[in-house]
Design a protein around this motif. Sequence first.
Motif, PDB file in Angstrom:
ATOM      1  N   VAL B 185       0.835  -1.211   0.000  1.00  8.92           N
ATOM      2  CA  VAL B 185       0.000   0.000   0.000  1.00  8.92           C
ATOM      3  C   VAL B 185       0.869   1.260   0.000  1.00  8.92           C
ATOM      4  CG1 VAL B 185      -0.317   0.149   2.518  1.00  8.92           C
ATOM      5  CG2 VAL B 185      -2.095   1.011   0.963  1.00  8.92           C
ATOM      6  N   CYS B 186       2.033   1.169   0.606  1.00  7.71           N
ATOM      7  CA  CYS B 186       2.912   2.344   0.629  1.00  7.71           C
ATOM      8  C   CYS B 186       3.945   2.328  -0.495  1.00  7.71           C
ATOM      9  CB  CYS B 186       3.647   2.430   1.962  1.00  7.71           C
ATOM     10  SG  CYS B 186       2.561   2.587   3.382  1.00  7.71           S
ATOM     11  N   HIS B 187       4.330   1.140  -0.961  1.00  4.84           N
ATOM     12  CA  HIS B 187       5.493   1.086  -1.852  1.00  4.84           C
ATOM     13  C   HIS B 187       5.178   0.753  -3.307  1.00  4.84           C
ATOM     14  CE1 HIS B 187       8.593   1.745   1.159  1.00  4.84           C
ATOM     15  NE2 HIS B 187       7.897   0.983   1.978  1.00  4.84           N
ATOM     16  N   GLU B 188       4.010   0.190  -3.599  1.00  8.13           N
ATOM     17  CA  GLU B 188       3.757  -0.168  -5.000  1.00  8.13           C
ATOM     18  C   GLU B 188       3.485   1.116  -5.793  1.00  8.13           C
ATOM     19  OE1 GLU B 188       1.005  -0.790  -7.322  1.00  8.13           O
ATOM     20  OE2 GLU B 188      -0.140   0.818  -6.349  1.00  8.13           O
ATOM     21  N   THR B 189       3.871   1.141  -7.050  1.00 10.94           N
ATOM     22  CA  THR B 189       3.749   2.379  -7.823  1.00 10.94           C
ATOM     23  C   THR B 189       2.928   2.204  -9.096  1.00 10.94           C
ATOM     24  OG1 THR B 189       5.843   1.922  -8.952  1.00 10.94           O
ATOM     25  CG2 THR B 189       5.948   3.296  -6.974  1.00 10.94           C
ATOM     26  N   THR B 190       2.210   1.072  -9.228  1.00 11.41           N
ATOM     27  CA  THR B 190       1.393   0.906 -10.441  1.00 11.41           C
ATOM     28  C   THR B 190       0.109   1.722 -10.346  1.00 11.41           C
ATOM     29  OG1 THR B 190       0.116  -0.950  -9.578  1.00 11.41           O
ATOM     30  CG2 THR B 190       2.204  -1.481 -10.706  1.00 11.41           C
ATOM     31  N   GLY B 191      -0.328   2.010  -9.137  1.00 12.39           N
ATOM     32  CA  GLY B 191      -1.593   2.721  -8.960  1.00 12.39           C
ATOM     33  C   GLY B 191      -2.806   1.826  -9.108  1.00 12.39           C
ATOM     34  N   THR B 192      -2.593   0.506  -9.236  1.00 12.82           N
ATOM     35  CA  THR B 192      -3.728  -0.413  -9.414  1.00 12.82           C
ATOM     36  C   THR B 192      -4.111  -1.113  -8.115  1.00 12.82           C
ATOM     37  OG1 THR B 192      -2.226  -2.219  -9.984  1.00 12.82           O
ATOM     38  CG2 THR B 192      -3.097  -0.877 -11.801  1.00 12.82           C
ATOM     39  N   TYR B 193      -3.306  -0.903  -7.090  1.00 14.49           N
ATOM     40  CA  TYR B 193      -3.532  -1.616  -5.841  1.00 14.49           C
ATOM     41  C   TYR B 193      -4.639  -0.934  -5.044  1.00 14.49           C
ATOM     42  CZ  TYR B 193      -2.228  -3.845  -1.403  1.00 14.49           C
ATOM     43  OH  TYR B 193      -2.235  -4.561  -0.231  1.00 14.49           O
ATOM     44  N   TYR B 194      -5.455  -1.733  -4.405  1.00 17.38           N
ATOM     45  CA  TYR B 194      -6.481  -1.148  -3.534  1.00 17.38           C
ATOM     46  C   TYR B 194      -6.750  -2.104  -2.383  1.00 17.38           C
ATOM     47  CZ  TYR B 194      -9.516  -4.356  -6.092  1.00 17.38           C
ATOM     48  OH  TYR B 194     -10.055  -5.476  -6.651  1.00 17.38           O
ATOM     49  N   LYS B 195      -7.496  -1.617  -1.414  1.00 20.00           N
ATOM     50  CA  LYS B 195      -7.827  -2.475  -0.275  1.00 20.00           C
ATOM     51  C   LYS B 195      -9.347  -2.544  -0.101  1.00 20.00           C
ATOM     52  CE  LYS B 195      -5.016  -2.782   3.042  1.00 20.00           C
ATOM     53  NZ  LYS B 195      -3.999  -2.665   4.126  1.00 20.00           N
ATOM     54  N   LEU B 196      -9.781  -3.632   0.489  1.00 22.61           N
ATOM     55  CA  LEU B 196     -11.211  -3.840   0.728  1.00 22.61           C
ATOM     56  C   LEU B 196     -11.453  -3.943   2.231  1.00 22.61           C
ATOM     57  CD1 LEU B 196     -12.011  -6.442  -2.067  1.00 22.61           C
ATOM     58  CD2 LEU B 196     -12.711  -4.047  -1.977  1.00 22.61           C
ATOM     59  N   PRO B 197     -12.709  -3.761   2.644  1.00 17.36           N
ATOM     60  CA  PRO B 197     -13.000  -3.915   4.083  1.00 17.36           C
ATOM     61  C   PRO B 197     -12.571  -5.298   4.575  1.00 17.36           C
ATOM     62  CG  PRO B 197     -14.862  -2.938   2.963  1.00 17.36           C
ATOM     63  CD  PRO B 197     -13.887  -3.330   1.895  1.00 17.36           C
ATOM     64  N   ASN B 198     -12.147  -5.340   5.821  1.00 18.21           N
ATOM     65  CA  ASN B 198     -11.636  -6.582   6.390  1.00 18.21           C
ATOM     66  C   ASN B 198     -12.745  -7.505   6.888  1.00 18.21           C
ATOM     67  OD1 ASN B 198      -8.933  -5.816   5.965  1.00 18.21           O
ATOM     68  ND2 ASN B 198      -8.999  -4.539   7.796  1.00 18.21           N
ATOM     69  N   SER B 199     -13.948  -6.970   6.970  1.00 14.14           N
ATOM     70  CA  SER B 199     -15.078  -7.828   7.350  1.00 14.14           C
ATOM     71  C   SER B 199     -16.282  -7.400   6.532  1.00 14.14           C
ATOM     72  CB  SER B 199     -15.368  -7.695   8.854  1.00 14.14           C
ATOM     73  OG  SER B 199     -15.837  -6.389   9.132  1.00 14.14           O
ATOM     74  N   LYS B 200     -17.284  -8.265   6.552  1.00 15.44           N
ATOM     75  CA  LYS B 200     -18.456  -8.006   5.755  1.00 15.44           C
ATOM     76  C   LYS B 200     -19.323  -6.968   6.463  1.00 15.44           C
ATOM     77  CE  LYS B 200     -21.662 -10.908   3.048  1.00 15.44           C
ATOM     78  NZ  LYS B 200     -22.898 -10.202   3.223  1.00 15.44           N
ATOM     79  N   GLY B 201     -19.722  -5.962   5.737  1.00 19.09           N
ATOM     80  CA  GLY B 201     -20.643  -4.989   6.303  1.00 19.09           C
ATOM     81  C   GLY B 201     -22.065  -5.314   5.872  1.00 19.09           C
ATOM     82  N   ASN B 202     -22.959  -4.452   6.288  1.00 21.24           N
ATOM     83  CA  ASN B 202     -24.339  -4.577   5.855  1.00 21.24           C
ATOM     84  C   ASN B 202     -24.414  -4.364   4.359  1.00 21.24           C
ATOM     85  OD1 ASN B 202     -27.213  -3.615   5.400  1.00 21.24           O
ATOM     86  ND2 ASN B 202     -27.222  -4.292   7.547  1.00 21.24           N
TER      87      ASN B 202
END
Lengths: 217, 585
Positions: B185-202
């Motif tokens: 999240v800090c070091h990749e430079t492609t700009g394609t990386y993303y993160k998702l919630p760690n648990s299921k929400g409503n």
Amino acid sequence: MALHRVKIFSIFERFWHWAQMLLILVLLVTGFGLHGFHDLFTFKQAVTLHTAAALTLLLLWAFGTFWLFTTRNWRHFIPTVQGMWGVFRYYSFGIFKGERHPYRKAYWRKHNPLQALAYTMLKLVLFPAIWITGLIYLFYFAWRDIPHATEYLQGVAMVHVAAAFAILTFVFIHVYMLTTGHSFRDHVMPMFTGFDEVDLTPEEEAYLRKDQPQDIR
Amino acid sequence: MHAPQRAPRAHSHSQTDDNCERGVTAASRAPGTGRTGVLLAFLLALALPMALLLPAAGWARAGSWPTPPAAPKPPPQVSGPLQGGTADHTKFDELKGPFETGSDVTKACLGCHNETGHQFMKNIHWTWSYKNPDTGQQLGKKYLINNFCTNARGNEGMCAQCHAGYGWKDETFDFTDETKIDCLVCHETTGTYYKLPNSKGNKACSVMFEDMAPIDLAAAAQSVGLPERANCGACHFNGGGGDNVKHGDLSSALKEPPRTLDVHMGVDGLNFACTACHITNKHIWAGSRYHVISKDAKGRIMSGERKDVATCESCHGLSPHPVDSLAGFKLNDHVQSIACQTCHIPEFARGGVATIVDWDWRTAGKLRNGEGYHEEGYIQGNGEDRYVYKSIKGSFTYDENVVPVYRWFDGQMIYTTVDTHFDPKAKEIDINHFTGSREDSHSRIWPFKRMHTWQPYDKGNGTLVYNHLWGDDKAAYWGNYDMGASIAKGMADFGLDYSGEYGFIQTNSWWPITHMVAPKAQALACDDCHTPKGSRLASVEGVYMPGRDHNPWLDDIGTILVFGTLAGILIHGLIRFFSPKGRQH
């Protein structure tokens, strides 16, 4: 005793007077601008002009003070009560009746008693009040860490502003006084030419004619 | 944009040349003419201080910063002394992949960078915890309550997307497991990386995260480099739940900003990455909002010296303004009382991205056809339409090009935490407050963003509350819209006392402004503060400021004296004029 046209303002004295006039004018205009009374300049311009004019004036005063004491001209400013009442009475009443000004310039006394007192107070009270507070004001950031610095600054600023009002008042009276007596022109020209009518003793006249013939007409 | 800046510079030079020329001519004539010569020399001596000071006045000195030419392709971002690196990560077999999970990439990273794991685990991006050494307060995102989405605690499933790790969804997360560090999240430079919630929400929320393109972890792993603005910005530009919502001076506009928006980060200027200032030592970053260095007395960092600050002074020194004029001297004097940011960030939330300045949770929970909804309605500078209402959060007020609030600040932030008790009838409370005054040697006048919010609190106990917003359960506010139930669960989950009665209270939070430093031509001028009306520092106490302050008594007496004198002169003159014998004299 007889009236003669004698040189009473040396070239330095005349330069001093007019340079001082110009600098005080700049200081008054920029100073009241800084105080928030008008917007003729930006604050930065006004501060720069004000400080530059103030430092120049201090330098001029240093020269002027040196001149006053080395030439013994300071004696013109020794206050005296002799003749004071006459001058005071003249400005309060006599002037309206078309009386003649009671004072005659003497070679070693070129100011009338009221004038001498006014200039002496200006030199010894108002000018020191404004330049000493001005320097303290200018170097505020050198002493800002002493306790209650803000209160002191406020006091310094008040004295500075009060002195400015007083000097502005002096300027108005000073200029108005030029209109009294013979004529405005007669009062102003000596400060350009250096020559004015002076009551000379025969000894003074003889001395001038012999040793400084260019100073007497 | 550069041309008009240069023109006045040329003008000012030619003026100086003229002055020099005149000076020389006059001096060369001076000797030889006796008394006139002496007088002339004297005049020159008097004119000298004038001549030295006058070019200072700044009439023609608009912008003389050496503006580098705009490059068609921005050069790499400058991250401080570390440049270029010593390894090409595309050539490592360990990074060829394929990788199943982010953690697999981390394992590959740690295979070579074998000291990084335990170093990294000490930093605040991992711990989300900070104990203030001076106040002893337990701070950090893990614990604090803010006046945006209010609390990460209990909502980590959603909020910890911005945790620099994998999988923090509740109290069971293992903070000692190195493989859970998120290097990419800090070091990749492609700009394609993303993160998702760690648990299921409503499901009301989870729709937001559907249909995302899969991440090519191998490509991301091979692209690693020093963090760029977009890496840090992925979280820091979006604090508070959207672009520039929280800080006001950190927005997506800083990904590729012109130098007019930020002189340091500008792609047509210095092109600094965040870490050029937030210098890093063993994955610990300089620059903290919990413990701000409000007045750096040490100044410029020399090679081999401290590497723990992100202050302006650490590069610009303690006398940052060129001393080529009286104004320069005076500005350097101001450094003692005024933070650099105060003059050099005249407005924040510039660059077309608005910030939220007011948030009202009282309106949250309105439904249409039994479902939550959102409304747009604020078109910001870059044309984007921003939400002004969301059922899950309430109503928002935006602002752009915001003039900061100015206050004395000693760097110490004191927080109202979930443990702090206050008067339940208080009209408003500060989420964080700070002290500072003219008399305190660490304080300077700083610019702040003031964030105002109506947010839920425990009306019975007089405390702030943890609100259970996120989760696939019956209590989560986001989906069920029952504030009483969500607060009850949010408090119960952490064993906190809740009276059962909630209300809404007005809160303020204070954000020191330090980014979006404008080019110096746009910095505040003296008149912006030194003026009787509309001074930027009108509300700052404990100082006497020429131009802003005056003694009304003295001014009145002085004015009466001057005008009284003029009136006296007028009367005196009139009497003379009309006196039968007074005309001649």
